[in-house]
Motif scaffolding. Structure first.
Motif, short mmCIF file in Angstrom:
data_model
loop_
_atom_site.label_atom_id
_atom_site.label_comp_id
_atom_site.label_asym_id
_atom_site.label_seq_id
_atom_site.Cartn_x
_atom_site.Cartn_y
_atom_site.Cartn_z
N PRO A 108 0.81 -1.23 0.00
CA PRO A 108 0.00 0.00 0.00
C PRO A 108 0.84 1.27 0.00
N GLN A 112 0.70 4.12 -2.84
CA GLN A 112 0.33 5.50 -2.54
C GLN A 112 1.38 6.47 -3.09
N SER A 124 -6.55 7.53 2.26
CA SER A 124 -6.68 6.11 2.63
C SER A 124 -7.76 5.94 3.68
N GLN A 125 -8.32 4.75 3.69
CA GLN A 125 -9.37 4.43 4.67
C GLN A 125 -9.22 2.97 5.09
N SER A 126 -9.00 2.78 6.37
CA SER A 126 -8.95 1.42 6.94
C SER A 126 -10.35 1.04 7.39
N ARG A 127 -10.78 -0.17 7.00
CA ARG A 127 -12.15 -0.57 7.27
C ARG A 127 -12.18 -1.65 8.35
N THR A 131 -9.84 -4.55 5.45
CA THR A 131 -9.38 -4.08 4.14
C THR A 131 -8.91 -2.63 4.24
N LEU A 132 -8.12 -2.24 3.25
CA LEU A 132 -7.60 -0.87 3.18
C LEU A 132 -7.92 -0.30 1.79
N LEU A 134 -7.38 2.80 -0.87
CA LEU A 134 -6.70 4.02 -1.32
C LEU A 134 -7.55 4.65 -2.43
N ASP A 609 -6.77 -6.32 0.37
CA ASP A 609 -7.36 -7.35 1.23
C ASP A 609 -6.29 -8.42 1.44
#
Length: 654
Positions: A108, A112, A124-127, A131-132, A134, A609
C-alpha cells in the motif's frame, strides 16, 4: 440545454447583424439604403438598435434567470463532488467498473507513493473488515469549467442588460419619457424628452461643425429623438481627413477641446477611427464626417428666360427662395457639399456610381480602378405646390469617351437612379460655348441669320424651299431636340422613307449648327472654335446635350464654380458601465473553456485485502485517454508489486 444553446445562437446572429449594420442611425438613412418597405420591416424587428431591442433584452433576461437557477441547483453538488474521494467504493463496485484488474502482492505504501508521483491526491481508509482502501483523484477542477462558463454567461448578459437602455425603455413604456418627433435643435426639446447626466447608460450621436461646441447628444428612440445631456462640453477645433492617391478616405480625425462642467478642466484630445477617448465614463468615437455648411458659388441660367448667366452665392445645408419672375416661385434646398468623390473608372460611362454616399470606406472594392473626380453638391428645387426634384451637380468636368462634360443628375425621389444631363465643355473647360449656342438657337433674329447662311450653299432655284426646310427643322429641334424631329418623321413620312429622310435632316441640322456656333461665339465674344475633329465632336455633343436639356425638369440650371469647405464631424458618445462586466465575463468564459477542455478528471482506487489488491480507474468523458492510461498504470504497478515481492523475499532468505 438545447433551448439555451438555440437562444445563444440567436444572440450570436443578432450580434453579427449589430456589428455589420450601422446602429442608431437617423431613420431616413435606412430608408435611403433599404427602401421604405424593408426599412420599416427591419425597424419593427429592432435591427437598427439590436442590443436594446425588446427580444434581445428578453433573451438575455431569460438566460440570466435560467442559468442562475441552473448554477444554484448544481454548484453545491459540484463542490461536494470536487471535495469527495468516493471512499464508499467496495470490491463489488470496483469489479463492475470498465477498467479494473487484480494486483497481487502490492504494498500500500508503494502504491500511494506511485499515485502521488503521477499527480493524484490520495486518501486512505482502513475498514472494520480488515481491508484498506486508497482513493485517488486528479483534475477535479474540471467542474470549475462548468461553473465559470455558466457564470460567464450570466455576467455577460447582466453587462448587456445594463447597457441595453432597459431603464429608458421602461420609462418610455410608462410614459415618463416621450421622444420628440419634430425637434431639430436642442432648444426644441421638452423636459420629458431630455435625459440628465445621471443616465446610467446610453449610445448617442452628435454632429459638430468646426468651431462649434455642444454639451448634448441625440439618441434615436422609436420614431423620434431624445436629448442626452453630457457632463462636459465638446468643441470641434479642426477636422482632418487624409486620402489615398485614388481619393479614397484613408484616415479621418477630430481635434477636440473637452471642458468638464463640474471642475472646469480643459482637455485637448484628437480622436480618430478605432482610437476613441473616454472622459467621465463617456467614450467618444469618431463615427463619420460630412459637410457642416460650406460657402458655395454658382453660375445659374434661367432656362425659361433669356439664357444670361448670373452669379449666385449660397451655403450648403441651407434653404433659399428662388424667384424666377414669370417662370414661377421656387425654393432651393441645398444638401451636402462633398469635396472628394471617388468613381470607378472601369464602370460604364455614366456617373451612376457616384449617386450614393461613399463615406463608408468598407463599401469600396479595392480591385477596381478608382479616381477622385472632384466636388459635388446636392440640392432640391421645390415648387409652390410642395413638389420637389433632387439634383446633384459636379463642379469639375468629367471625361467620357474622350470628351469633357459638366454633369448634373436629376431624379424625382431617393429611390430612383439619377438621369444625367451632360453638357460639353469647350476648349477653355467651361460650359459657356454650349450655353451661348443654346441661347442663339432660341433668339429669332439669330435663327434668321443661321437660315440665310445655311441656304447660301445651295442653288438659287431651290433656296426658298431649302430655307423653309431649315426653318422648320430648327424650330422642331429648338422645341424638343432629336425627340421632336424623330416624332415628326414618324408621323409624316412613310415608313420606307423614314431612314433616308432622317439622315438628310441630320446632315442639314449639322450644317446649320456650324453656322449657329459661329454666330453664338461671336455674339458672346467667346474664342472662335477652328474647324476640325474637336469642333465636330463639340457640335455632336451639343446636339445631344440640347436634347437632354429639353427633358430637364428644372427651371434653372446651376453649375458650381467654387467653394470654401466647412467640415462636420460625426461623433458617437457611449456610456457603457456594463462593458467591464462583458470583459470580465469573456475572461471567465475563456477560463471555463480551459478548465472544461484541458483539465481531465480521473479517479483511481486500490482496495487491499491481505496480500491481494484490486485496482480500478474511471474518468469523466475521457474514455479514449483512459483506455491508454489504465494499461500503463496497471503495468507499472505490477512491476512495483513484483519488485516489492522480490525485495521482501531477498530479506527473508539472505
Amino acid at each position: 440545454m438545447r433551448f439555451a444553446v438555440a437562444l445563444l445562437c440567436v444572440l450570436a446572429i443578432a450580434s453579427v447583424i449589430g456589428t455589420v449594420l450601422q446602429q442608431n442611425q437617423p431613420p431616413q438613412n435606412y430608408v435611403v439604403k433599404f427602401g421604405p418597405f424593408w426599412a420599416e420591416m427591419f425597424r419593427s424587428l429592432g435591427l437598427f438598435d439590436v442590443y436594446a431591442s425588446w427580444w434581445f433584452v428578453l433573451i438575455m433576461l431569460f438566460l440570466v434567470i435560467s442559468t442562475g437557477l441552473c448554477l444554484w441547483r448544481n454548484i453545491p453538488p459540484f463542490l461536494r463532488e470536487m471535495r469527495s474521494f468516493r471512499l464508499n467504493a467496495t470490491a463489488k463496485s470496483l469489479t463492475h467498473m470498465r477498467h479494473n484488474a487484480p494486483l497481487p502482492q502490492l504494498n500500500p505504501a508503494v502504491a500511494q507513493r506511485y499515485l502521488e508521483v503521477n499527480g493524484f491526491r490520495v486518501k486512505s481508509q482502513s475498514r472494520d473488515d480488515g481491508t484498506l482502501l486508497l482513493a485517488a483523484k486528479k483534475g477535479s477542477a474540471n467542474k470549475w469549467g462548468y461553473i465559470l462558463a455558466h457564470g460567464a454567461l450570466i455576467v455577460i448578459c447582466i453587462g448587456g442588460l445594463i447597457d441595453s437602455n432597459l431603464l429608458l425603455k421602461l420609462g418610455m413604456l410608462g410614459g415618463r419619457i416621450v421622444p420628440e418627433q419634430n425637434a431639430v435643435f436642442a432648444r426644441d426639446f421638452q423636459p420629458h424628452s431630455i435625459l440628465g447626466t445621471q443616465n446610467p447608460s446610453f449610445r448617442a450621436n452628435a454632429e459638430i461643425v468646426e468651431g462649434q461646441t455642444t454639451s448634448a447628444a441625440f439618441i434615436n428612440a422609436d420614431k423620434g429623438m431624445l436629448l442626452q445631456e453630457l457632463p462636459f462640453s465638446v468643441e470641434l477645433k479642426k477636422f482632418h481627413i487624409d486620402f489615398y492617391d485614388t481619393g479614397m478616405p484613408k484616415d479621418f480625425a477630430s481635434d477636440l477641446r473637452i471642458t468638464d462642467t463640474a471642475s472646469g478642466e480643459v482637455i485637448d484630445k484628437t480622436i480618430r477611427v478605432n482610437h476613441p477617448f473616454t472622459h467621465r465614463g463617456v467614450t467618444l468615437y469618431q463615427a463619420s464626417y460630412g459637410d457642416g455648411g460650406s460657402d458655395v458659388q454658382f453660375r445659374t441660367w434661367n432656362l425659361g428666360g433669356n439664357g444670361e448667366a448670373a452669379a449666385m452665392k449660397a451655403v450648403s445645408q441651407r434653404q433659399y427662395p428662388l424667384d424666377l419672375g414669370s417662370t414661377g416661385q421656387y425654393r432651393l434646398e441645398f444638401g451636402e457639399l462633398r469635396v472628394y468623390n471617388v468613381e470607378n473608372l472601369d464602370s460604364p460611362d455614366t456617373p451612376d456610381s457616384l449617386s450614393g454616399k461613399l463615406h463608408e470606406v468598407r463599401s469600396v472594392r479595392q480591385d477596381k480602378k478608382f479616381q477622385n473626380v472632384g466636388p459635388t453638391i446636392t440640392f432640391k428645387i421645390r415648387d409652390r405646390a410642395g413638389q420637389a426634384r433632387e439634383y446633384v451637380n459636379y463642379m469639375l468636368p468629367l471625361l467620357r469617351e474622350g470628351s469633357l462634360y459638366f454633369a448634373t443628375g436629376e431624379r424625382a425621389n431617393a429611390n430612383e437612379p439619377y438621369r444625367w444631363l451632360m453638357i460639353p465643355a469647350d476648349a477653355q473647360g467651361k460650359p459657356d460655348s454650349f450655353m451661348a449656342l443654346r441661347e442663339t438657337l432660341r433668339r429669332p433674329e439669330a435663327q434668321e441669320k443661321i437660315i440665310t447662311q445655311a441656304a447660301a450653299a445651295v442653288s438659287e432655284e431651290v433656296r426658298p424651299q431649302f430655307q423653309e426646310a431649315v426653318k422648320h427643322l430648327l424650330a422642331q429641334f429648338q422645341r424638343g431636340g432629336f425627340h421632336a424631329i424623330d416624332s415628326h418623321i414618324k408621323n409624316t413620312v412613310p415608313a420606307a422613307e423614314q431612314q433616308k429622310t432622317g439622315e438628310l435632316m441630320y446632315q442639314i441640322l449639322i450644317g446649320a449648327m456650324h453656322h449657329a456656333l459661329d454666330e453664338a461665339l461671336a455674339y458672346k465674344q467667346l474664342p472662335a472654335m477652328p474647324a476640325g475633329e474637336a469642333r465636330n465632336k463639340f457640335i455632336l455633343n451639343s446636339l445631344d446635350a440640347y436634347t437632354g436639356l429639353t427633358q430637364f425638369s428644372a427651371p434653372v440650371l446651376l453649375q458650381m464654380t467654387g467653394y470654401k469647405s466647412v467640415n462636420m464631424s460625426g461623433i458617437q458618445m457611449s456610456k457603457s458601465p456594463g462593458a467591464g462586466l462583458v470583459y470580465l465575463g469573456s475572461l471567465l468564459l475563456v477560463l471555463g473553456t480551459v478548465f472544461m477542455f484541458y483539465v481531465r478528471e480521473k479517479r483511481a482506487w486500490l482496495l487491499f485485502d491481505g496480500d491481494n489488491a484490486h485496482f480500478a480507474m474511471s474518468a469523466a468523458r475521457n474514455e479514449r485517454e483512459l483506455n491508454r492510461e489504465f494499461p500503463e498504470h496497471l503495468h507499472k504497478l505490477s512491476v512495483l508489486a513484483q519488485e516489492t515481492a522480490e525485495s521482501t523475499q531477498a530479506h527473508e532468505n539472505p
